[in-house]
Design a protein around this motif. Sequence first.
Motif, PDB file in Angstrom:
ATOM      1  N   GLN A   1       0.885  -1.298   0.043  1.00 17.22           N
ATOM      2  CA  GLN A   1      -0.061  -0.018   0.108  1.00 17.22           C
ATOM      3  C   GLN A   1       1.061   1.258   0.111  1.00 17.22           C
ATOM      4  OE1 GLN A   1      -2.315  -0.816   3.409  1.00 17.22           O
ATOM      5  NE2 GLN A   1      -4.142  -2.105   2.214  1.00 17.22           N
ATOM      6  N   PHE A   2       2.174   1.139   0.335  1.00 17.51           N
ATOM      7  CA  PHE A   2       2.953   2.364   0.154  1.00 17.51           C
ATOM      8  C   PHE A   2       3.169   2.675  -1.212  1.00 17.51           C
ATOM      9  CE2 PHE A   2       5.770  -1.219   0.344  1.00 17.51           C
ATOM     10  CZ  PHE A   2       6.675  -0.977  -0.777  1.00 17.51           C
ATOM     11  N   LEU A   3       2.612   1.916  -2.082  1.00 22.01           N
ATOM     12  CA  LEU A   3       2.905   2.394  -3.393  1.00 22.01           C
ATOM     13  C   LEU A   3       1.625   3.006  -4.015  1.00 22.01           C
ATOM     14  CD1 LEU A   3       4.807  -0.625  -5.167  1.00 22.01           C
ATOM     15  CD2 LEU A   3       5.821   1.606  -4.495  1.00 22.01           C
ATOM     16  N   THR A   4       0.497   2.505  -3.439  1.00 19.80           N
ATOM     17  CA  THR A   4      -0.822   3.291  -3.894  1.00 19.80           C
ATOM     18  C   THR A   4      -1.412   4.388  -2.667  1.00 19.80           C
ATOM     19  OG1 THR A   4      -2.060   1.448  -2.660  1.00 19.80           O
ATOM     20  CG2 THR A   4      -1.180   1.022  -4.908  1.00 19.80           C
TER      21      THR A   4
ATOM     22  N   THR B   1      -0.126  -2.238   8.408  1.00 17.36           N
ATOM     23  CA  THR B   1       0.086  -3.212   7.204  1.00 17.36           C
ATOM     24  C   THR B   1       1.287  -3.826   7.384  1.00 17.36           C
ATOM     25  OG1 THR B   1       1.433  -1.476   6.092  1.00 17.36           O
ATOM     26  CG2 THR B   1      -0.945  -1.603   5.653  1.00 17.36           C
ATOM     27  N   TRP B   2       1.557  -5.180   6.770  1.00 13.86           N
ATOM     28  CA  TRP B   2       2.539  -6.141   6.664  1.00 13.86           C
ATOM     29  C   TRP B   2       3.667  -5.503   6.059  1.00 13.86           C
ATOM     30  CZ3 TRP B   2       4.723  -9.468   9.764  1.00 13.86           C
ATOM     31  CH2 TRP B   2       5.622 -10.383   9.330  1.00 13.86           C
ATOM     32  N   TRP B   3       3.531  -5.382   4.682  1.00 11.43           N
ATOM     33  CA  TRP B   3       4.719  -4.917   3.854  1.00 11.43           C
ATOM     34  C   TRP B   3       4.878  -3.562   3.967  1.00 11.43           C
ATOM     35  CZ3 TRP B   3       7.762  -8.661   2.988  1.00 11.43           C
ATOM     36  CH2 TRP B   3       7.404 -10.187   2.770  1.00 11.43           C
TER      37      TRP B   3
ATOM     38  N   TYR C   1       9.743  -5.757   7.730  1.00 14.02           N
ATOM     39  CA  TYR C   1      11.133  -5.692   7.665  1.00 14.02           C
ATOM     40  C   TYR C   1      11.635  -5.335   9.070  1.00 14.02           C
ATOM     41  CZ  TYR C   1      10.807  -5.696   2.665  1.00 14.02           C
ATOM     42  OH  TYR C   1      10.517  -6.114   1.217  1.00 14.02           O
ATOM     43  N   TRP C   2      10.496  -4.597   9.882  1.00 13.21           N
ATOM     44  CA  TRP C   2      11.090  -4.515  11.253  1.00 13.21           C
ATOM     45  C   TRP C   2      10.951  -5.885  12.018  1.00 13.21           C
ATOM     46  CZ3 TRP C   2      11.065   0.215  14.105  1.00 13.21           C
ATOM     47  CH2 TRP C   2      11.076   0.042  15.446  1.00 13.21           C
ATOM     48  N   ASN C   3      10.164  -6.638  11.793  1.00 13.05           N
ATOM     49  CA  ASN C   3      10.231  -7.994  12.482  1.00 13.05           C
ATOM     50  C   ASN C   3      11.411  -8.715  12.030  1.00 13.05           C
ATOM     51  OD1 ASN C   3       7.862  -6.939  13.515  1.00 13.05           O
ATOM     52  ND2 ASN C   3       6.423  -8.780  12.179  1.00 13.05           N
TER      53      ASN C   3
ATOM     54  N   ILE D   1       2.329  -0.568  14.258  1.00 13.26           N
ATOM     55  CA  ILE D   1       1.375   0.081  15.518  1.00 13.26           C
ATOM     56  C   ILE D   1       1.710  -0.763  16.778  1.00 13.26           C
ATOM     57  CG2 ILE D   1      -0.683  -1.489  14.615  1.00 13.26           C
ATOM     58  CD1 ILE D   1      -0.711   2.148  16.196  1.00 13.26           C
ATOM     59  N   ARG D   2       2.054  -2.105  16.612  1.00 12.84           N
ATOM     60  CA  ARG D   2       2.109  -2.913  17.666  1.00 12.84           C
ATOM     61  C   ARG D   2       3.394  -2.378  18.795  1.00 12.84           C
ATOM     62  NH1 ARG D   2       1.876  -8.971  16.001  1.00 12.84           N
ATOM     63  NH2 ARG D   2       3.579  -8.149  14.443  1.00 12.84           N
TER      64      ARG D   2
END
Length: 602
Positions: free
Chosen positions: A92-95, A102-104, A109-111, A586-587
């Motif tokens: 969603q960072f592209l749109t 959001t995951w991607w 990458y954080w996880n 957010i977590r």
Amino acid sequence: MNNKNKNMKNLLVACSALILTGGFSSCVDMDLTPKNAPSENSVWNSPTMAEQTVAGVYNRLYDDYQGTSDNGWFDMWTYMMDIDANWVGWYQFLTGANNSSTWWGSEAYWNQYYGSIIRANDVIGNLPNVQGLDEAKKSRYVSEVTFLRSWWYYRLNILYAGVPYYTEPIKNPDEANLPRSSQDEIWDYLIADLTSCIENPNLPDKYSSSDSDYGHITKGACYALRGKIYMWKKDWQKAIDDFKAVGNCGYSLYTGAGADSYKQLFKLANERCDEMIFSIQCVDEDAYAHRKPQGFGNRVTAGSDWNNYLVNPAFVDSYECADGKPFDWDDYIPGYNEMGTDARMVYFLRDGMTEKERTDMAAAGADLSKYLESGNEARIRAAYENRDPRLGMSVITPYSTYLGGIAGFAQDYTMRFPYRGSDTAEPWDLRTDTNSKMYYLNRKFIPEGMEFVTMYSEVDLPQIRYADVLLSLAEALNELNGPTSEAIECVNQVRRRAGVAELNSNEYTQVTSQENLRERIMNEKHWELVGEDQVLFDEMRWRTWKDLKFYTDNHGQMNGLRQVWGTPTYTYTWGGDQYWSLPIPIREVQMNPNMQQTPGWE
């Protein structure tokens, strides 16, 4: 499986049962006590098991390229590539719709990288106290793992623009409560860490290809990464010193295949050449290989791979002619640039179309008044001939051939449109997941013929190689003193190997200013490193990412996934200046009372 990585492979397999295979995905769900793992005491009381934990940290390097191939390899973030329309909804960072849950676009990458860092810290904190393990070896291992931790922090710091800096083993989730350090503070921490590695006499400059420890981190890798960090700090002289030190460690460009050297660099036979400074070590086993063929391939690749990652037409058009002249479609097809994108589809159509194909193409917008019944293919093919050879070595272009293996034997397939045919019979058209459209496809990292018959590759995956170091050295020299002959020669070494005209060799390649050489180096990095997932981090440092990825063309269309003639399948949307970094998940904000969200992502 061949024996090329036997020692590393043995360690990787052995470590899979150890405590370090547990998961740390974030402070809210850290798993420090995986089932069926030996206790922590048994690991650090056994020299053999303690040594294997080092391989457990190396093992994390595979994570970017495991599972399926739709997990957001970094080149799809750049203007060089786009992801297939089936998957874009995940990113969603592209749109323009990204958020901190959001995951991607936030968590992945954080996880992943903090999971790796936690394992690295466990080794760094405990390995020095292990009894019965050679002291020099322990010291070397700690430096190797410190480099790996720095590598993951390097990426985190760019992606999130300042992160918590953990250096001690964490034994329970409550300890994961540090505040974010600033981006510049992280750079200083990493410089100190890498300096300690460089100063360690037990860490070698470089390993020979036959050394049993080949694949382990070296001083050359530490100099290269520290030099990249100095570039972020604009400390040009220190970056210059580090990049020169890499060469002094014994690394150099691979030129052993003459004019074909760039292509052969990424083949199994040359994966241990002196150009490879830091690579993910791969073997013929899915868990210890990478998935580039699956995501970059096509349906006639042996193994029936996918074409999830598609090369952007603007990037293809950026490749120069072999003499260094900038490419311009109007030089090959007068009036092309002013035509509507749908209309110029006509130039990419196959010879001898059937009546139904003509009807379908006209309905799609092709201007068939410009169609050549028997010369259409040759006319468009000429636009890709006599270009920088790296284009043809990296990208499958219209009406070029690709040596596939889906039929069970090596066979040349031709990229034609509209597609017709069979994998096992004439006309041997190249089949894709997206046959109803025509996209540029990847050739780099894709097996040819029966080279590999799986969706994964055992060819080592480069993370830092000497061509990148040379271009970074050229950039630092240019930023410090302008376009000196030394800076230009660094670029020319890369261009000479590629087979394209050297800078200052003719009217097209004259370096006219510091800004001119800066732009040339940026272009060179894209042409040289496409497919290697490294250029995004330079685009972020150059602050060119927004303009390259989210531009509007001269027809008023936003960039996005495009067919070769420019018609968009989907487009990108810039969501605001907060997009220069990902939001903190957010977590993390909820569970860590000291965590502050990036402004704009609240």
